[in-house]
Design an enzyme around this catalytic site. Structure first.
Site, short mmCIF file in Angstrom:
data_model
loop_
_atom_site.label_atom_id
_atom_site.label_comp_id
_atom_site.label_asym_id
_atom_site.label_seq_id
_atom_site.Cartn_x
_atom_site.Cartn_y
_atom_site.Cartn_z
N ASP A 33 30.80 22.78 16.42
CA ASP A 33 31.76 22.50 17.51
C ASP A 33 31.48 21.11 18.09
OD1 ASP A 33 32.67 24.41 20.53
OD2 ASP A 33 33.70 22.86 19.38
N SER A 116 29.96 31.75 12.91
CA SER A 116 29.00 32.65 13.58
C SER A 116 27.61 32.64 12.98
CB SER A 116 29.51 34.10 13.58
OG SER A 116 30.56 34.25 14.52
N1 APR Z 1 29.30 20.70 9.06
C1 APR Z 1 29.34 21.93 8.49
N2 APR Z 1 28.67 22.99 8.96
C2 APR Z 1 27.90 22.80 10.05
C3 APR Z 1 27.83 21.55 10.72
C4 APR Z 1 28.57 20.48 10.17
N3 APR Z 1 28.56 19.27 10.73
N4 APR Z 1 26.98 21.70 11.79
C5 APR Z 1 26.55 22.98 11.77
N5 APR Z 1 27.10 23.63 10.73
C6 APR Z 1 26.92 25.02 10.31
C7 APR Z 1 25.66 25.69 10.79
O1 APR Z 1 24.58 25.37 9.89
C8 APR Z 1 26.07 27.15 10.67
O2 APR Z 1 25.84 27.62 9.34
O3 APR Z 1 27.97 25.77 10.90
C9 APR Z 1 27.58 27.14 10.94
C10 APR Z 1 27.99 27.71 12.30
O4 APR Z 1 27.01 27.36 13.26
P1 APR Z 1 27.41 27.01 14.80
O5 APR Z 1 28.00 25.66 14.85
O6 APR Z 1 26.20 27.25 15.62
O7 APR Z 1 28.58 28.05 15.17
P2 APR Z 1 28.46 29.58 15.59
O8 APR Z 1 27.26 30.24 15.00
O9 APR Z 1 29.80 30.16 15.26
O10 APR Z 1 28.25 29.55 17.17
C11 APR Z 1 29.33 29.09 17.96
O11 APR Z 1 27.96 27.49 19.01
O12 APR Z 1 28.37 25.24 18.99
C12 APR Z 1 28.51 26.38 19.74
O13 APR Z 1 30.47 26.00 21.04
C13 APR Z 1 29.94 26.73 19.94
O14 APR Z 1 29.44 28.40 21.54
C14 APR Z 1 29.84 28.18 20.22
C15 APR Z 1 28.76 28.63 19.26
#
Ligand code: APR
Length: 336
Positions: A33, A116
């Site tokens: 995000d 997630s």
């Molecule tokens: N590109 C691709 N994948 C990524 C990137 C990127 N730049 N950055 C992180 N990821 C991967 C992580 O390694 C993980 O496997 O995205 C996947 C989802 O991780 P998160 O971003 O933490 O998302 P999520 O687990 O759904 O949690 C959502 O996190 O960032 C906050 O605002 C968001 O509150 C929400 C929560």
């Protein structure tokens, strides 16, 4: 290949839409995000403010702003609470609703992160399985190319046990790439010299005065003339599948299949041939025959080939599992 797993930063994906693993406020956060908002610039947040948030499992669309994509689809995954509070259904809804939104916007290419699987704590193996199954199911009905963008190596889903078994299978067979091809070649010539009839040009149809030829052998020789695409279409017919069922199960695009079907002498890539062998659940001998028609052979100096051989020899024709194993061993994936 309708579904591809790639290791990349989703903010770099040049696709019609990328999907953001957001939170219900849609006002940014960490993880993917945060990365998307940083790369998109302030315009994205400004538009998100107008959306009134997003419920878990739902999806909302904005522009791509400074990102190399047209749209960002924001979806909110479930927070993992042990798996008994509807997490799987909510995660499935995230993929389904995001894909539906992409189709409504006439997107042809979409990239997902593993929703997630980060901050929200969904176990990565299960998160990947839900993603692959939901996307695969959607692609049975829609023509779309979907990229599953895996950000770190720890994501591959195959179990440690399966990883160990495949690594052992490779070790038992893997022949270093610098095998002495001269020795191999002289061996091959020796084999050809010892049974020339097998390698001779196809025999002409039996003339009346010629001695009777075993009809099975004649049938086999006739099939030797069969091209790759002829054999493929014959095997599809024998399988009872429709063309579409077969190429979708092989993770091959309709466009590529149309080329194969319309060109008697089409020369496919080896991953394409093996993808069809898996989709058709061909035993090893028929897999080798199909490869041979396309001018290939299984090689023990190729980990890719050995991994596919592992799955066929164990009767496991699940192309998602094969691709996850290939991905775990840094190999290209099956499919066209
Ligand atoms: N590109 C691709 N994948 C990524 C990137 C990127 N730049 N950055 C992180 N990821 C991967 C992580 O390694 C993980 O496997 O995205 C996947 C989802 O991780 P998160 O971003 O933490 O998302 P999520 O687990 O759904 O949690 C959502 O996190 O960032 C906050 O605002 C968001 O509150 C929400 C929560």
């Amino acid at each position: 290949m309708p579904l591809q797993m790639v290791r990349n930063d989703i903010t770099r994906m040049q696709v019609d839409a990328i999907v953001n693993a957001a939170n219900p406020t849609l006002l940014g956060g960490g993880g993917v995000d945060g990365a998307i908002h940083r790369a998109a610039g302030p315009g994205l947040l400004a538009e998100c403010r107008t959306l009134g948030g997003c419920r878990t499992g739902e999806a909302k669309l904005t522009g791509g702003y400074n990102l190399p994509c047209r749209y960002v689809i924001h979806t909110v995954g479930p927070i993992w609470r042990g798996g008994q509070q509807g997490e799987r259904a909510a995660l499935t809804a995230c993929y389904r609703n995001s894909l539906q939104l992409a189709v409504e916007q006439d997107c042809e290419t979409v990239a997902f992160p593993l929703i997630s699987a980060g901050v929200y704590g969904y176990p990565k193996a299960e998160a990947l399985q839900v993603a692959v199954e939901t996307i695969e199911e959607f692609l049975q009905q829609q023509e779309l190319t979907v990229y599953l963008v895996l950000f770190d190596r720890t994501v591959y889903t195959i179990s440690e046990q399966l990883h160990r078994e495949i690594a052992a299978f490779i070790d038992d067979r893997y022949v270093e790439a610098h095998t002495d091809s001269r020795a191999e070649q002289s061996r091959r010539i020796a084999i050809q010299q010892s049974c020339p009839e097998v390698f001779a040009a196809p025999m002409p149809a039996a003339a009346p005065s010629a001695p009777a030829v075993d009809p099975d052998l004649l049938q086999a020789v006739r099939q030797m003339d069969e091209s790759f695409s002829q054999m493929l279409l014959r095997k599809i017919d024998e399988s009872g599948m429709t063309d579409a069922q077969c190429y979708k199960r092989a993770n091959i695009s309709r466009k590529l299949f149309s080329k194969i079907r319309s060109d008697l002498h089409y020369r496919p890539s080896k991953p394409t041939v093996l993808a069809f062998a898996i989709a058709l659940r061909l035993p090893m001998d028929q897999t080798r025959e199909l490869l041979c028609k396309a001018g290939f052979a299984l090689s023990h100096s190729s980990k890719f080939d050995i991994i596919v051989e592992y799955f066929i020899s164990h009767g496991n024709y699940d192309i998602c599992q094969v691709n996850e194993a290939l991905f775990a061993f840094d190999q290209s994936l099956l499919g066209g």
